[in-house]
Enzyme design. Structure first.
Site, PDB file in Angstrom:
ATOM      1  N   ASP A  77       3.326  -5.175   1.052  1.00  0.00           N
ATOM      2  CA  ASP A  77       3.038  -3.843  -0.084  1.00  0.00           C
ATOM      3  C   ASP A  77       3.627  -4.198  -0.955  1.00  0.00           C
ATOM      4  O   ASP A  77       4.321  -5.111  -1.522  1.00  0.00           O
ATOM      5  CB  ASP A  77       3.142  -3.136   0.383  1.00  0.00           C
ATOM      6  N   GLU A 146       2.955   3.520   0.306  1.00  0.00           N
ATOM      7  CA  GLU A 146       3.220   4.700   0.608  1.00  0.00           C
ATOM      8  C   GLU A 146       2.149   5.958   0.578  1.00  0.00           C
ATOM      9  O   GLU A 146       2.832   7.215   1.398  1.00  0.00           O
ATOM     10  CB  GLU A 146       4.067   4.738  -0.589  1.00  0.00           C
TER      11      GLU A 146
HETATM   12 ZN   LIG Z   1       8.543   3.368   2.164  1.00  0.00          ZN
HETATM   13 ZN   LIG Z   2       7.549   0.396   2.640  1.00  0.00          ZN
END
Ligand SMILES: [Zn+2]
Ligand SMILES: [Zn+2]
Length: 413
Positions: A77, A146
């Site tokens: 990510d 997030e």
């Molecule tokens: Zn996080």
């Molecule tokens: Zn994370």
């Protein structure tokens, strides 16, 4: 030669990339520079295909083909967090960004910079040692973890590029000794659901409540009654959390407002329980509205959700054995976390199994000292805290070793 015997050859690349990413974090769905850098590094590594802007946001997909064999999806990510960094490293972030007209600091406070740099390191290592494996490696750099939704936003476009996979693999850095790995089968991270409830009352003068349906009193009653879901409706052997984190109503003490809004956050570890809890929230909210004589039912919106991260037992067993061979005693069972991840959405889009595990980011001696003193919770910064900056090494080496080992456990020949 084992692929990982050559780990030192990618170490300078991984470290330099990590330092750059750490100093230049970007917020969710704004990872433009980061995504461009990920694509550029994949090209420099010589992967066969690189796709940018995959899906709704800044997703990047690289494909490394190497003959017959399974197709493995690996994911990192890319987003940072609105946190002001509080660390003394020369690659500290001083970046800022605007959120709703306010200037906020931006920091890779969840370690996604570690995930990106080390995945690039693993891919480079695997690309340089094509003789050691066969199959196809699908490398995914995902935006907006997030804010949950980055994975979901990529799945349709991803399936158009890669029609099927055999297994998906992902890892996260956490507040554990930097030489260690944590993995377990079954549910390891919670599902989360955010519900925004709008209660419709009837406003009026604060001195004449008899002419109104007071949504503030109604909201208070709902907040208390919702607490009985976990305490009275969920078996004591199951785990669940329900928090009412926000409550907004009114403008002035002598005005009864028309509406009240509640923000509810739920965490669960199995889908059946999750469905049951959502139904219980709906039932209690609407019944309380009816009991109060509300002019219309409440509106309940699910604004954010992530599935439970439920590691496939067979995939996890294969990985645990391979990791134990590489790391020996430094592989530990992962303790279930109440945080959530959207990684599993990528595997779910294909109906394929997955495994997600943690590597450490805290200096081994520092961790051992805090553990001995019983001060792990206060002395060791955890993800999202302004001091969560993993030690450079062995954090990066551990993550490259873990991911490379995991890929080779499926593609090795
Ligand atoms: Zn996080
Ligand atoms: Zn994370």
């Amino acid at each position: 030669m084992r692929v990982l015997d050559d780990l030192a050859s990618v170490r300078p690349f991984t470290e330099e990339l990590y330092r750059h990413l750490h100093a230049h974090p970007e917020l969710s769905d704004r990872e433009h520079e980061t995504a461009a850098r990920m694509a550029a590094e994949l090209r420099a590594t010589g992967v066969d295909e690189v796709h940018e802007g995959v899906g709704a946001s800044t997703g990047v997909v690289g494909i490394l083909r190497n003959g017959e064999g399974p197709t493995i999806l690996v994911r990192a990510d890319m987003d940072g967090l609105p946190v002001v960094e509080d660390a003394i490293v020369e690659y500290r972030s001083t970046q800022t960004a605007e959120i709703d007209g306010q200037t906020v600091g931006v920091m890779h406070a969840c370690g996604h910079d570690v995930h990106m740099a080390t995945l690039q390191g693993s891919v480079r290592l695997l690309a340089e040692h094509r003789d050691a494996w066969s199959g196809t490696l699908v490398v995914v750099f995902q935006p907006a973890e997030e804010t949950i939704g980055g994975a979901r936003g990529m799945t349709d476009a991803l399936r158009a590029i890669v029609p099927d996979i055999d297994v998906a693999l992902g890892q996260h850095v956490g507040p554990y000794p930097a030489s260690s790995v944590r993995i377990a089968p079954g549910p390891v991270m919670a599902a989360c659901d955010e519900l925004i409830v709008t209660i419709h009352g009837r406003g009026g003068h604060g001195s004449q409540p008899e002419t109104t349906v007071d949504p503030v009193v109604l909201a208070a009653s709902i907040v208390l009654r919702l607490q009985t879901i976990v305490s009275r409706e969920i078996p004591s052997t199951a785990q669940a959390v329900l928090t009412v984190g926000t409550i907004h109503a009114g403008t002035k003490s002598n005005i009864i407002p028309d509406t009240a809004r509640l923000g509810i956050s739920m965490r669960t570890y199995d889908e059946e329980l999750r469905t049951r809890m959502r139904a219980a929230v709906e039932r209690i909210v609407q019944a309380e509205c009816q009991a109060a004589g509300a002019p219309e039912p409440a509106t309940i919106e699910r604004t954010l959700w992530a599935p439970v991260t439920d590691n496939d037992p067979e995939t996890t067993a294969t990985l645990t054995a391979a990791l134990a061979e590489e790391f020996g005693d430094d592989v530990h069972p992962m303790v279930r976390l109440s945080g959530s991840e959207d990684f599993s959405e990528l595997a779910a889009a294909y109906g394929r199994p997955y495994a997600f595990w943690f590597t450490g980011g805290i200096d081994d001696e520092r961790y051992a000292a805090a553990e001995a003193a019983g001060t792990l919770l206060t002395d060791i910064p955890s993800n999202h805290s302004p001091g969560f900056v993993p030690v450079l090494q062995p954090t990066l080496d551990t993550a490259v070793r873990a991911m490379t080992t995991a890929v080779l456990a499926h593609l090795g020949r």
